[in-house]
Design a protein around this motif. Structure first.
Motif: not given
Length: 57
Positions: A2-3, A9-13, A21-25, A30-34
């Motif tokens: 949240i912080s 977040l978009m840049d990190s994605y 990078l790791c698919p789980q990451f 993606e889950k947080e973006m949704r």
């Protein structure tokens, strides 16, 4: 997450996808973006404009 501001977040994605990078990451991002109603550029979608309505199926 949240912080973390939306633009970070978009840049990190984007960087995580570009660096393969790791698919789980990437899935976590993606889950947080949704959760925040931010669409993934990976899927060819852009963030909806305030004046547009978006139906989610």
């Amino acid at each position: 997450m949240i912080s973390l501001p939306d633009d970070f977040l978009m840049d990190s994605y984007r960087k995580a996808v570009a660096l393969k990078l790791c698919p789980q990451f990437i899935t976590l991002l993606e889950k947080e973006m949704r959760r925040r109603s931010i669409h993934s550029p990976k899927r060819g979608l852009e963030s909806p404009k305030e004046s547009e309505s978006v139906s989610i199926r």
